[in-house]
Design a protein around this motif. Structure first.
Motif, PDB file in Angstrom:
ATOM      1  N   LEU A 126       0.952  -1.111   0.118  1.00 12.54           N
ATOM      2  CA  LEU A 126      -0.037   0.183   0.097  1.00 12.54           C
ATOM      3  C   LEU A 126       0.741   1.351  -0.062  1.00 12.54           C
ATOM      4  O   LEU A 126       0.254   2.265  -0.001  1.00 12.54           O
ATOM      5  N   PHE A 127       1.989   1.023   0.212  1.00 13.31           N
ATOM      6  CA  PHE A 127       2.995   2.485  -0.276  1.00 13.31           C
ATOM      7  C   PHE A 127       2.620   3.132  -1.470  1.00 13.31           C
ATOM      8  O   PHE A 127       2.472   2.484  -2.447  1.00 13.31           O
ATOM      9  N   PRO A 128       2.918   4.467  -1.305  1.00 11.58           N
ATOM     10  CA  PRO A 128       2.454   5.271  -2.641  1.00 11.58           C
ATOM     11  C   PRO A 128       2.889   4.859  -3.860  1.00 11.58           C
ATOM     12  O   PRO A 128       2.225   5.017  -4.868  1.00 11.58           O
ATOM     13  N   VAL A 129       4.219   4.460  -3.744  1.00  9.13           N
ATOM     14  CA  VAL A 129       4.983   4.025  -5.081  1.00  9.13           C
ATOM     15  C   VAL A 129       5.124   2.765  -5.272  1.00  9.13           C
ATOM     16  O   VAL A 129       6.118   2.238  -6.009  1.00  9.13           O
ATOM     17  N   ALA A 130       4.128   1.873  -4.784  1.00  9.97           N
ATOM     18  CA  ALA A 130       4.158   0.430  -4.714  1.00  9.97           C
ATOM     19  C   ALA A 130       3.852  -0.016  -6.217  1.00  9.97           C
ATOM     20  O   ALA A 130       4.129  -1.249  -6.542  1.00  9.97           O
ATOM     21  N   VAL A 131       3.462   0.756  -6.993  1.00 11.14           N
ATOM     22  CA  VAL A 131       3.084   0.422  -8.557  1.00 11.14           C
ATOM     23  C   VAL A 131       4.333  -0.201  -9.191  1.00 11.14           C
ATOM     24  O   VAL A 131       4.190  -0.979  -9.933  1.00 11.14           O
ATOM     25  N   PHE A 132       5.801   0.070  -8.718  1.00 12.22           N
ATOM     26  CA  PHE A 132       6.848  -0.459  -9.168  1.00 12.22           C
ATOM     27  C   PHE A 132       7.011  -1.963  -8.948  1.00 12.22           C
ATOM     28  O   PHE A 132       8.118  -2.429  -9.341  1.00 12.22           O
ATOM     29  N   LEU A 133       6.355  -2.518  -8.021  1.00 13.86           N
ATOM     30  CA  LEU A 133       6.301  -3.772  -7.543  1.00 13.86           C
ATOM     31  C   LEU A 133       5.740  -4.520  -8.581  1.00 13.86           C
ATOM     32  O   LEU A 133       5.678  -5.749  -8.688  1.00 13.86           O
ATOM     33  N   THR A 134       4.568  -4.149  -9.318  1.00 14.41           N
ATOM     34  CA  THR A 134       3.909  -4.621 -10.204  1.00 14.41           C
ATOM     35  C   THR A 134       4.384  -4.350 -11.746  1.00 14.41           C
ATOM     36  O   THR A 134       4.527  -5.382 -12.453  1.00 14.41           O
ATOM     37  N   VAL A 335      -4.661   6.288   4.556  1.00  9.91           N
ATOM     38  CA  VAL A 335      -3.761   7.479   4.172  1.00  9.91           C
ATOM     39  C   VAL A 335      -3.014   6.976   2.836  1.00  9.91           C
ATOM     40  O   VAL A 335      -2.961   7.692   1.861  1.00  9.91           O
ATOM     41  N   SER A 336      -2.277   5.930   2.846  1.00  9.70           N
ATOM     42  CA  SER A 336      -1.674   5.513   1.941  1.00  9.70           C
ATOM     43  C   SER A 336      -2.086   4.775   0.880  1.00  9.70           C
ATOM     44  O   SER A 336      -1.674   4.911  -0.431  1.00  9.70           O
ATOM     45  N   GLY A 337      -3.030   4.166   0.967  1.00  7.28           N
ATOM     46  CA  GLY A 337      -3.860   3.318   0.013  1.00  7.28           C
ATOM     47  C   GLY A 337      -4.229   4.203  -1.356  1.00  7.28           C
ATOM     48  O   GLY A 337      -3.857   3.735  -2.456  1.00  7.28           O
ATOM     49  N   PRO A 338      -5.080   5.131  -1.049  1.00  3.11           N
ATOM     50  CA  PRO A 338      -5.596   6.157  -1.816  1.00  3.11           C
ATOM     51  C   PRO A 338      -4.287   6.710  -2.733  1.00  3.11           C
ATOM     52  O   PRO A 338      -4.603   6.888  -4.095  1.00  3.11           O
ATOM     53  N   LEU A 339      -3.082   7.240  -2.251  1.00  4.65           N
ATOM     54  CA  LEU A 339      -2.236   7.741  -2.726  1.00  4.65           C
ATOM     55  C   LEU A 339      -1.520   6.598  -3.679  1.00  4.65           C
ATOM     56  O   LEU A 339      -0.825   7.085  -4.871  1.00  4.65           O
ATOM     57  N   MET A 340      -1.545   5.029  -3.219  1.00  8.21           N
ATOM     58  CA  MET A 340      -0.668   4.335  -4.291  1.00  8.21           C
ATOM     59  C   MET A 340      -1.667   3.900  -5.359  1.00  8.21           C
ATOM     60  O   MET A 340      -1.140   3.822  -6.471  1.00  8.21           O
ATOM     61  N   VAL A 341      -3.086   4.142  -5.318  1.00 11.73           N
ATOM     62  CA  VAL A 341      -4.079   4.095  -6.698  1.00 11.73           C
ATOM     63  C   VAL A 341      -3.826   5.123  -7.133  1.00 11.73           C
ATOM     64  O   VAL A 341      -3.513   5.077  -8.512  1.00 11.73           O
TER      65      VAL A 341
END
Length: 354
Positions: A126-134, A335-341
């Motif tokens: 859920l970290f805001p830049v976790a897109v880079f894990l995908t 807090v972090s989940g929406p930022l990650m999205v």
């Protein structure tokens, strides 16, 4: 009644979050368009190296920045491409499978520290830049080697720790910082000297990679020169790096947003390092501190929030706090989940997302 399993919990969180992202990002586009949207920024550069090598695509101007990317991800990507024809799909599969391995190891490491493993995994995804894990980036693959290496070291399995850390060193220069932290952990745990030679193993991939590029270009530090040529990342005083980044962050327009993320990442980085030092977690502090020093003495902050994904001591620490105070993980997720999205949407639209 099912016995609680950290590995199972980690996989539920990991694959559940991947399914959620798939449903959210696939709406309104064809599958081909969907795969193409994931081939942004470094994901495309990894494909270029995997497909053509470090000289780049024939007939096009060579990219001076390509040697900055270590060969681990391109080699794995090329192997998966033998079965999966689409390069973008291959990159997503590498990150999906490597991420699953990393999350299981992270959960087990957190449990070893007396924390809830699923909380560490949830905090990371859920970290805001976790897109880079995908995406087809190297973060998941690096963690798939680095966290098991650290877990093996904590269990005093030094041969396994060294070999796994060598795998991490094939993927990113961050493996060098992991190798340094393993030396401190080895010394701290009072291991017999006869096991010390294993600590050399994680440094060998860097030596081999440097020699490879020396034979190509005559430059032993081609990976460092590529950072300077491709992104202008030269060594400067930390206050100079802060000044440049702050001025860029206080500007106007779309260009300012990424630098504001870099400032936020720097604050988190310093807080995490101070936390580890206060707790006297010396080996983890070496791992985190060396990365922070390298990133915060560059000409300007670049990819600092994304580097936090690799700081497994941070996720274990958050899990420990959430285990004692469950409301912490709830607030964090809200807090972090929406930022990650939001950041995932930015990445898929082609914007710089960390």
């Amino acid at each position: 009644m099912l016995t609680r399993s950290p590995a199972r919990d980690a996989l539920v969180v990991w694959f559940g979050s991947r399914a959620g992202l798939l449903l959210m990002t696939l709406l309104g586009v064809s599958f081909g368009q969907y795969l193409h949207r994931w081939r942004q920024w470094d994901a495309g550069l990894f494909v270029t190296i995997a497909e053509y090598g470090y000289d780049g695509e024939p007939g096009r101007q060579p990219d001076a920045g390509l040697p900055a990317f270590f060969p681990g991800m391109p080699l794995v990507l090329r192997a998966v491409h033998l079965v999966v024809p689409d390069w973008s799909a291959a990159g997503l599969i590498v990150s999906l499978v490597a991420g699953a391995v990393a999350m299981v190891a992270l959960a087990r490491l957190a449990e070893l520290e007396g924390a809830r493993g699923w909380a560490a995994v949830l905090a990371l995804v859920l970290f805001p830049v976790a897109v880079f894990l995908t995406a087809g980036y190297s973060e998941s693959l690096f963690l798939a080697f680095a966290i098991p290496a650290w877990l093996a070291a904590r269990r005093e399995r030094w041969a396994a720790a060294a070999v796994l850390a060598a795998g991490a060193s094939c993927v990113r220069i961050t493996g060098l910082f992991l190798a340094a932290a393993l030396i401190v952990e080895f010394w701290r745990s009072g291991q017999p000297v006869r096991r010390a030679p294993w600590l050399v193993v994680p440094f060998l991939p860097l030596a081999a990679y440097s020699f490879y590029h020396f034979t190509r270009t005559g430059d032993w530090l081609a990976w460092k020169s590529a950072q300077e040529a491709g992104w202008g990342r030269e060594l400067v005083w930390p206050w100079d790096a802060w000044t440049v980044t702050w001025q860029a962050a206080m500007g106007e327009g779309e260009a300012a947003a990424p630098f504001r993320m870099e400032i936020a990442g720097a604050v988190v980085a310093v807080a995490a390092l101070v936390w580890l030092l206060v707790l006297r977690r010396w080996s983890e502090a070496v791992y985190v501190g060396l990365q922070a020093a390298a990133l915060m003495t560059s000409a300007y902050y670049l990819s600092l929030p994304r580097s936090l994904l690799l700081w497994f001591p941070l996720w274990v620490a958050i899990a420990g706090l959430a285990t004692r105070r469950p409301w912490v993980i709830v607030v964090y997720a809200l807090v972090s989940g929406p930022l990650m999205v939001l950041n995932t949407v930015r990445f898929l639209s082609g914007a710089w997302a960390g």
